[in-house]
Design a protein around this motif. Structure first.
Motif, mmCIF file in Angstrom:
data_model
loop_
_atom_site.group_PDB
_atom_site.id
_atom_site.type_symbol
_atom_site.label_atom_id
_atom_site.label_comp_id
_atom_site.label_asym_id
_atom_site.label_seq_id
_atom_site.Cartn_x
_atom_site.Cartn_y
_atom_site.Cartn_z
ATOM 1 N N ALA A 21 -18.379 3.106 -46.749
ATOM 2 C CA ALA A 21 -18.470 2.220 -45.579
ATOM 3 C C ALA A 21 -18.087 2.781 -44.490
ATOM 4 O O ALA A 21 -17.953 2.013 -43.329
ATOM 5 C CB ALA A 21 -17.758 0.952 -45.658
ATOM 6 N N GLN A 22 -18.088 4.173 -44.050
ATOM 7 C CA GLN A 22 -17.897 4.750 -43.031
ATOM 8 C C GLN A 22 -18.438 4.324 -41.651
ATOM 9 O O GLN A 22 -18.088 3.953 -40.583
ATOM 10 C CB GLN A 22 -17.912 6.074 -43.067
ATOM 11 C CG GLN A 22 -19.329 6.681 -43.519
ATOM 12 C CD GLN A 22 -19.012 8.292 -43.892
ATOM 13 O OE1 GLN A 22 -18.218 8.994 -43.526
ATOM 14 N NE2 GLN A 22 -20.118 8.871 -44.869
ATOM 15 N N VAL A 23 -19.741 4.233 -42.041
ATOM 16 C CA VAL A 23 -20.688 4.133 -40.740
ATOM 17 C C VAL A 23 -20.787 2.455 -40.477
ATOM 18 O O VAL A 23 -20.635 1.805 -39.325
ATOM 19 C CB VAL A 23 -22.351 4.210 -41.171
ATOM 20 C CG1 VAL A 23 -23.259 3.626 -39.956
ATOM 21 C CG2 VAL A 23 -22.430 5.633 -40.995
ATOM 22 N N GLN A 24 -20.488 1.648 -41.489
ATOM 23 C CA GLN A 24 -20.260 0.120 -41.292
ATOM 24 C C GLN A 24 -19.052 -0.138 -40.513
ATOM 25 O O GLN A 24 -18.937 -1.006 -39.691
ATOM 26 C CB GLN A 24 -20.172 -0.647 -42.683
ATOM 27 C CG GLN A 24 -20.342 -1.891 -42.760
ATOM 28 C CD GLN A 24 -20.443 -2.612 -43.992
ATOM 29 O OE1 GLN A 24 -19.964 -1.973 -45.009
ATOM 30 N NE2 GLN A 24 -20.853 -3.785 -44.033
ATOM 31 N N LEU A 55 -32.568 -13.270 -47.803
ATOM 32 C CA LEU A 55 -31.322 -13.276 -46.724
ATOM 33 C C LEU A 55 -30.100 -12.608 -47.199
ATOM 34 O O LEU A 55 -29.992 -13.032 -48.500
ATOM 35 C CB LEU A 55 -31.157 -14.539 -46.276
ATOM 36 C CG LEU A 55 -32.270 -15.223 -45.540
ATOM 37 C CD1 LEU A 55 -31.678 -16.669 -44.775
ATOM 38 C CD2 LEU A 55 -32.970 -14.393 -44.324
ATOM 39 N N VAL A 56 -29.968 -11.721 -46.783
ATOM 40 C CA VAL A 56 -28.524 -10.839 -46.981
ATOM 41 C C VAL A 56 -26.958 -11.888 -47.090
ATOM 42 O O VAL A 56 -27.068 -12.444 -45.825
ATOM 43 C CB VAL A 56 -28.324 -9.669 -46.233
ATOM 44 C CG1 VAL A 56 -26.926 -8.950 -46.755
ATOM 45 C CG2 VAL A 56 -29.286 -8.861 -46.321
ATOM 46 N N PRO A 57 -26.326 -12.104 -47.916
ATOM 47 C CA PRO A 57 -25.224 -12.867 -48.075
ATOM 48 C C PRO A 57 -24.152 -12.503 -46.917
ATOM 49 O O PRO A 57 -23.994 -11.328 -46.720
ATOM 50 C CB PRO A 57 -24.888 -12.783 -49.436
ATOM 51 C CG PRO A 57 -25.218 -11.474 -50.002
ATOM 52 C CD PRO A 57 -26.712 -11.304 -49.405
ATOM 53 N N SER A 105 -29.663 -8.082 -54.574
ATOM 54 C CA SER A 105 -29.327 -6.436 -54.466
ATOM 55 C C SER A 105 -27.838 -6.251 -55.097
ATOM 56 O O SER A 105 -27.120 -7.113 -54.633
ATOM 57 C CB SER A 105 -29.655 -6.021 -53.253
ATOM 58 O OG SER A 105 -29.189 -4.388 -53.030
ATOM 59 N N ALA A 106 -27.608 -5.197 -55.898
ATOM 60 C CA ALA A 106 -26.554 -4.577 -56.278
ATOM 61 C C ALA A 106 -25.523 -4.651 -55.014
ATOM 62 O O ALA A 106 -24.384 -4.368 -54.963
ATOM 63 C CB ALA A 106 -26.719 -3.442 -57.082
ATOM 64 N N ALA A 107 -26.088 -4.132 -53.870
ATOM 65 C CA ALA A 107 -25.445 -3.751 -52.568
ATOM 66 C C ALA A 107 -24.785 -5.122 -51.945
ATOM 67 O O ALA A 107 -24.018 -4.907 -51.031
ATOM 68 C CB ALA A 107 -26.592 -3.061 -51.541
ATOM 69 N N GLY A 108 -25.222 -6.234 -52.578
ATOM 70 C CA GLY A 108 -24.600 -7.311 -52.211
ATOM 71 C C GLY A 108 -24.891 -7.612 -50.602
ATOM 72 O O GLY A 108 -25.873 -7.514 -49.879
ATOM 73 N N SER A 109 -23.550 -7.858 -49.785
ATOM 74 C CA SER A 109 -23.563 -8.340 -48.387
ATOM 75 C C SER A 109 -23.807 -6.830 -47.622
ATOM 76 O O SER A 109 -23.865 -6.776 -46.400
ATOM 77 C CB SER A 109 -22.160 -8.743 -48.061
ATOM 78 O OG SER A 109 -21.219 -7.848 -48.241
ATOM 79 N N ASP A 110 -23.989 -5.830 -48.233
ATOM 80 C CA ASP A 110 -24.050 -4.480 -47.394
ATOM 81 C C ASP A 110 -25.530 -3.909 -47.565
ATOM 82 O O ASP A 110 -25.693 -2.759 -47.317
ATOM 83 C CB ASP A 110 -22.992 -3.245 -48.020
ATOM 84 C CG ASP A 110 -21.584 -3.719 -47.867
ATOM 85 O OD1 ASP A 110 -21.522 -4.685 -46.720
ATOM 86 O OD2 ASP A 110 -20.826 -3.259 -48.439
#
Length: 636
Positions: free
Chosen positions: A273-276, A158-160, A116-121
């Motif tokens: 990334a505020q919630v993260q 699996l998310v990196p 995914s373009a979202a990568g690790s997020d």
């Protein structure tokens, strides 16, 4: 079977290594000698009889709703149906020889990283690019809402990890600083540089406790609100708060000092990334938006709702979004509004104030305060929801209208927003006991068997946590902050952790028995969710996941491999999953958990201390699995 081997890829392979769920040595733990070896559950002739199996199944189902019986039934099955290594049958030995020779296929999970373009997020249901591109409109933030289901390729990966990821900084230090490479985003560092949201210093991100409305820090702002209206009484009268458009959630983070539990939410991701950031800091938060559907909470449960410069257009389209706050706010609860229309005099602000307060008046909200902090220049207005339906009946015009009887106020999973008010009636109109008494007080809405079940569950989890989880599993509780109970019931597990510096997200299945209002009544919080879909949180945001009977409850409604992959996504490396279920279900989970490279222990627990336990039926088996840093090399 509950679990079918998942694809991405199933291949024939030689059996390698010992069975995953096996006897282990843990200092101070009571370790059960049972192993999960064969794909069948072997038993005696009585257990093989279909009628007998039906009776056992009924007993198990009843046991999950009766605290003490659960311990008895589950261990009886373990002792009667699972062979030890020493008792392995000749048939099993022959089968193992066939496996070793490669003559039979066994499941093999060839996991790959998500692309995914979202990568690790990556949050699957919020990063569903195909669904978002097909939207006809985004003016109601439809592109920030959940879009499920997904295709198989989007689910089975699996998310990196971010480059440079390391175990998080422990609470309470994490409230003020986190490792930069765990959440490597600097958009807010520059965008909000003058407002002290977040700053970077070498390899950490620092959170000074500021914000757009917190010019002298969140603590001063919190105390100013209580000074404005002392009846709020943080931490005694007002215990459970909803923070709308939370930013990096410093409001909720510093309310912990007042014994207040705050559910913070913001979209993914108007501000990067505020919630993260909030979750990495150890502050409760979810990615959500007030768009076209109801918030995933019951009605009449939050003691207060807070909005500090949240930029929600409360007054538009018949004040539909304000009506949603009215739905979740407890009778007599407070709406705390701190935004420019409250204290500035620009024409637009003045107009928004007039229209919003007019809508609040039609909803029978009473304005209790409107004031400005002389030191910061920030203003606050506080409104109160009525205690009963008297005002609704006395209105000269039914605007907004009262909802139809068949429109359940607690239906909140993908239910569209309405333009009506639900009658308050007699449900949960009495304010709960002051905190901390409300934690164990039986809610006034429970009577008879339900009240007895509530008390039994509370005592059950006290014993399990005290005598097993805290002592025998090997968890370093100093490293545990964000906890999720994936099938929470009345919140007894969360209540048992109340003396520890943790918070618990209590999840109640959207299609199961609705116990979530009771969770709120006892001063805890939670959310509705369907575990056949991804949860609205970033990867690596929970330190401990607790799943009691979850997989049995799911049945065949979705593949358990999807649920375990979601657990792997939201669990931090070095975090723990505690899985309690029927022996045959734990057996079925074996190849999937093994493929994720989690370290697994099979343990026994009891309500009683080890000195008190004389009857083995007081013991119950569960799986404790610790996620590691492992990630596959290949991507889909």
């Amino acid at each position: 079977m509950l679990l079918a081997p998942a694809t991405p890829q199933r291949v024939a392979t030689l059996r390698s290594g010992p069975p995953l769920l096996n006897k282990v040595a843990v200092s101070g733990a009571k370790i059960d000698t049972q192993v999960f070896e064969d794909s069948r559950i072997d038993g005696d002739s009585e257990a093989s009889d279909p009628e007998s199996r039906g009776s056992d199944r009924e007993a198990e189902e009843a046991a999950h709703s009766d605290g003490d019986a659960e311990l008895t039934v589950e261990n009886k099955e373990i002792d009667g149906n699972l062979a030890t290594q020493a008792e392995e049958s000749q048939e099993e030995k022959e089968e193992n020889q066939r496996l070793d020779s490669g003559s039979l296929e066994v499941p093999h999970y060839d996991w790959k990283l998500c692309s995914s373009a979202a990568g690790s997020d990556y949050i699957p249901c919020l990063d569903n690019v195909r669904a978002i591109k097909s939207l006809k409109s985004t003016k109601h933030y439809e592109h920030r809402e959940r879009h499920c289901p997904l295709d198989e390729g989007s689910r089975l990966c699996l998310v990196p990890l971010p480059d440079g990821y390391r175990p998080r900084i422990p609470w309470p230090r994490s409230r003020s600083e986190i490792w930069y490479y765990n959440v490597p985003h600097t958009g807010l560092v520059s965008y909000k540089a003058d407002q002290q949201w977040v700053m970077r210093k070498d390899d950490v991100l620092v959170f000074p406790g500021g914000g757009t409305q917190f010019k002298k820090g969140a603590t001063r702002y919190i105390e100013f609100v209580e000074k404005t209206l002392p009846a709020i009484a943080w931490g005694t009268h007002t215990r459970v708060v909803l923070d709308v458009g939370c930013g990096v959630a410093s409001f909720g983070g510093y309310l912990f000092d007042k014994d207040v539990l705050t559910m913070s939410f913001a979209p993914k991701d108007e501000h990067e990334a505020q919630v993260q950031f909030a979750l990495e800091r150890g502050i409760p938060a979810i990615s959500a938006v007030m768009g076209t559907t109801r918030l995933p909470f019951p009605s009449n449960v939050y003691d207060a709702v807070h909005c500090a410069r949240c930029r929600v257009p409360w007054h538009v389209e018949g004040a539909k979004l304000l009506l949603e706050l009215n739905r979740v706010l407890r009778p007599g609860g407070y709406f705390i509004w701190s935004a420019t229309p409250v204290y500035q005099h620009e024409p637009e602000d003045v107009q928004i104030w007039k229209e919003t307060t007019r809508a609040a008046s039609k909803m029978c909200w009473k304005r209790l305060a409107r004031t400005k902090d002389p030191l910061t220049g920030i203003g606050v207005a506080v409104f109160q929801k009525p205690w009963d339906d008297t005002c609704y009946r006395q209105r000269s015009a039914s605007e907004p209208p009262i909802c139809e009887k068949e429109d359940s106020p607690d239906a909140a999973w993908y239910n569209p927003l309405g333009g009506c008010m639900h009658e308050i009636g007699k449900a949960r109109v009495d304010w709960p006991d002051a905190w901390p008494g409300r934690l164990e007080a039986t809610p006034k809405s429970l009577h008879g068997p339900s009240a007895e079940e509530f008390a039994s569950e509370t005592e059950h989890w006290k014993g399990v946590v005290r005598n097993s989880y805290e002592k025998n599993v090997g968890i370093d509780w100093d490293g545990i902050r964000n906890v999720m109970d994936m099938r929470a019931g009345y919140g007894g597990f969360a209540a048992a952790l109340a003396t520890l510096p943790v918070w618990v997200m209590n999840v109640v299945p959207a299609n199961g028995e609705d116990t979530l209002p009771i969770v709120f009544d006892r001063g805890l919080f939670g959310i509705y969710h369907d575990w056949c879909e991804s949860f609205s949180t970033y990867p690596r945001t929970y330190d401990l996941l607790h799943a009691d009977g979850l997989f049995s409850q799911l049945g065949t409604s979705c593949n358990a491999s999807h649920v375990l992959l979601e657990m792997d996504r939201i669990l931090r490396p070095e975090g723990w999953a505690l899985i309690r279920d029927k022996p045959e279900v734990l057996k079925e989970l074996e190849p999937i958990v093994k493929s994720l490279h989690w370290e697994v222990k099979v343990l026994s627990s009891s309500r009683k201390s080890s000195q008190e336990v004389e009857d083995q039926e007081e013991q119950q088996q569960f799986v404790a699995a610790q996620k590691k840093m492992w990630r596959p090399e290949a991507s889909i």
